[in-house]
Design a protein around this motif. Sequence first.
Motif, mmCIF file in Angstrom:
data_model
loop_
_atom_site.group_PDB
_atom_site.id
_atom_site.type_symbol
_atom_site.label_atom_id
_atom_site.label_comp_id
_atom_site.label_asym_id
_atom_site.label_seq_id
_atom_site.Cartn_x
_atom_site.Cartn_y
_atom_site.Cartn_z
ATOM 1 N N SER A 189 0.831 -1.204 0.000
ATOM 2 C CA SER A 189 0.000 0.000 0.000
ATOM 3 C C SER A 189 0.866 1.255 0.000
ATOM 4 O O SER A 189 2.075 1.205 0.265
ATOM 5 C CB SER A 189 -0.912 0.009 1.225
ATOM 6 O OG SER A 189 -0.136 0.014 2.413
ATOM 7 N N ASN A 190 0.232 2.394 -0.300
ATOM 8 C CA ASN A 190 0.875 3.720 -0.220
ATOM 9 C C ASN A 190 2.123 3.840 -1.081
ATOM 10 O O ASN A 190 3.095 4.508 -0.690
ATOM 11 C CB ASN A 190 1.217 4.057 1.234
ATOM 12 C CG ASN A 190 0.000 4.277 2.090
ATOM 13 O OD1 ASN A 190 -0.976 4.888 1.647
ATOM 14 N ND2 ASN A 190 0.022 3.770 3.310
ATOM 15 N N VAL A 191 2.106 3.239 -2.271
ATOM 16 C CA VAL A 191 3.263 3.365 -3.157
ATOM 17 C C VAL A 191 3.452 4.814 -3.594
ATOM 18 O O VAL A 191 4.569 5.252 -3.857
ATOM 19 C CB VAL A 191 3.114 2.422 -4.373
ATOM 20 C CG1 VAL A 191 4.261 2.596 -5.356
ATOM 21 C CG2 VAL A 191 3.040 0.975 -3.902
ATOM 22 N N GLU A 192 2.346 5.572 -3.629
ATOM 23 C CA GLU A 192 2.459 6.997 -3.982
ATOM 24 C C GLU A 192 3.155 7.814 -2.891
ATOM 25 O O GLU A 192 3.486 8.983 -3.104
ATOM 26 C CB GLU A 192 1.082 7.583 -4.279
ATOM 27 C CG GLU A 192 0.185 7.803 -3.063
ATOM 28 C CD GLU A 192 -0.515 6.546 -2.585
ATOM 29 O OE1 GLU A 192 -1.319 6.647 -1.631
ATOM 30 O OE2 GLU A 192 -0.271 5.464 -3.160
ATOM 31 N N LYS A 193 3.394 7.190 -1.729
ATOM 32 C CA LYS A 193 4.096 7.844 -0.615
ATOM 33 C C LYS A 193 5.365 7.074 -0.238
ATOM 34 O O LYS A 193 5.880 7.218 0.876
ATOM 35 C CB LYS A 193 3.186 7.912 0.613
ATOM 36 C CG LYS A 193 1.876 8.650 0.384
ATOM 37 C CD LYS A 193 0.983 8.567 1.625
ATOM 38 C CE LYS A 193 -0.365 9.222 1.381
ATOM 39 N NZ LYS A 193 -1.269 9.072 2.565
ATOM 40 N N VAL A 250 3.099 12.140 -8.240
ATOM 41 C CA VAL A 250 4.364 11.943 -8.952
ATOM 42 C C VAL A 250 5.353 11.073 -8.195
ATOM 43 O O VAL A 250 6.316 10.565 -8.778
ATOM 44 C CB VAL A 250 5.027 13.308 -9.256
ATOM 45 C CG1 VAL A 250 4.138 14.134 -10.171
ATOM 46 C CG2 VAL A 250 5.311 14.081 -7.974
ATOM 47 N N ARG A 251 5.147 10.888 -6.896
ATOM 48 C CA ARG A 251 6.071 10.057 -6.138
ATOM 49 C C ARG A 251 6.015 8.617 -6.651
ATOM 50 O O ARG A 251 4.937 8.059 -6.849
ATOM 51 C CB ARG A 251 5.700 10.087 -4.656
ATOM 52 C CG ARG A 251 6.645 9.306 -3.749
ATOM 53 C CD ARG A 251 8.036 9.859 -3.779
ATOM 54 N NE ARG A 251 8.934 9.131 -2.879
ATOM 55 C CZ ARG A 251 10.255 9.232 -2.916
ATOM 56 N NH1 ARG A 251 10.835 10.036 -3.792
ATOM 57 N NH2 ARG A 251 10.995 8.553 -2.070
ATOM 58 N N GLY A 252 7.189 8.040 -6.887
ATOM 59 C CA GLY A 252 7.245 6.689 -7.422
ATOM 60 C C GLY A 252 7.116 6.625 -8.931
ATOM 61 O O GLY A 252 6.980 5.537 -9.491
ATOM 62 N N LEU A 283 6.822 3.428 -11.730
ATOM 63 C CA LEU A 283 5.689 3.235 -12.629
ATOM 64 C C LEU A 283 6.147 3.213 -14.081
ATOM 65 O O LEU A 283 5.705 2.368 -14.876
ATOM 66 C CB LEU A 283 4.649 4.339 -12.419
ATOM 67 C CG LEU A 283 3.535 4.039 -11.403
ATOM 68 C CD1 LEU A 283 4.115 3.806 -10.011
ATOM 69 C CD2 LEU A 283 2.528 5.194 -11.360
ATOM 70 N N ASP A 284 7.036 4.143 -14.439
ATOM 71 C CA ASP A 284 7.539 4.176 -15.815
ATOM 72 C C ASP A 284 8.290 2.892 -16.156
ATOM 73 O O ASP A 284 8.177 2.371 -17.277
ATOM 74 C CB ASP A 284 8.455 5.383 -16.012
ATOM 75 C CG ASP A 284 7.697 6.699 -16.004
ATOM 76 O OD1 ASP A 284 6.462 6.675 -16.150
ATOM 77 O OD2 ASP A 284 8.346 7.755 -15.835
#
Length: 334
Positions: A84-88, A118-120, A124-125
């Motif tokens: 969880s919380n990959v965006e953080k 944008v974090r992570g 993602l790319d």
Amino acid sequence: MAGKSKNAIAQYIWSDAIPAPIVLITGAEGFLADRATQRLRESLKVADPSLEVSDLDASSYVSGELLTLASPSLFGEPRLIRVSNVEKCNDEFLQEMLDYVTSPDSDTTVILRHAGGVRGKKLLDTLRSGSGGAVEVVCAELKSDNEKFDFAAAEFRLAGRKIAPSALRALVQAFSGSGSELANACQQLIADAEGDITDRTVEDYYGGRVEATAFKVVDSAVAGRMGDALVTLRHALQSGADPVPIVATFAAKLRLMAKLFGERRSSGELAGALGAAPWQIDRARKDLQGWTEYGLGRAIEVVAETDANVKGASRDPIYALERMVNVVASYGRR
């Protein structure tokens, strides 16, 4: 079913999510992400009941946790790691996950939940370029009434249940503010209601919610039924309704009516251009009876003033709401 994408990996909606070495779940609609995760877990559990399930929080990740959980166990059970919380995510997680992507374990499924931002982005790319055998499950927020209507219709269709179109519209309108509440309402009817679901069924289960909804206030007001509109408004407010979304509902309805004023194209032709369902366009056209172009303009101006008043520009937002209802129910003539 995989959706169209410019990415190198397959994209799916939540209901079509399939296991893969790495499953990236993106989008702001949390309850859909939870459903996708549950679907994946159930699929893996059916394939092997000995599945080991572990959870990680990317925002408080401790170095080495991922490799420890992904390492083969003594008896070789498959593993599911939900992150969880990959965006953080912190730097430790980002680096170790990027390393893991180069050589993911064949007996492990890693689910990465990224809610946006944008974090992570580097991770993602990398996944979207095709590294790690990843797939993406897109759980975009249900924003428009049309999207919510289609979602709710799919809920009943997937469950093999029939619901009358008018009952479905009432249900969507009653729970238009929250996708998760709408989903829960659909599931309750599917589980508890017997036979085909009708207007009466929805009324029996959610009558108070339906009657107090902002849509009922708007429908009465634009049809010139001032008394009904004011009574329903007061009932909604007494039930704890927030004035801001009530005003927003008025604004959306009147803007659609204004766009349709003098428009002769069919509802099917206009649906895409206006971002509204054909039934919404047909209803708005019906509501235009008795309205003039000047009246619509005047009503829209008052709604804009009311929006500012209920957001703090007035000491008496309730008076502002009732004044708005009076103007709209008078077809913009007051």
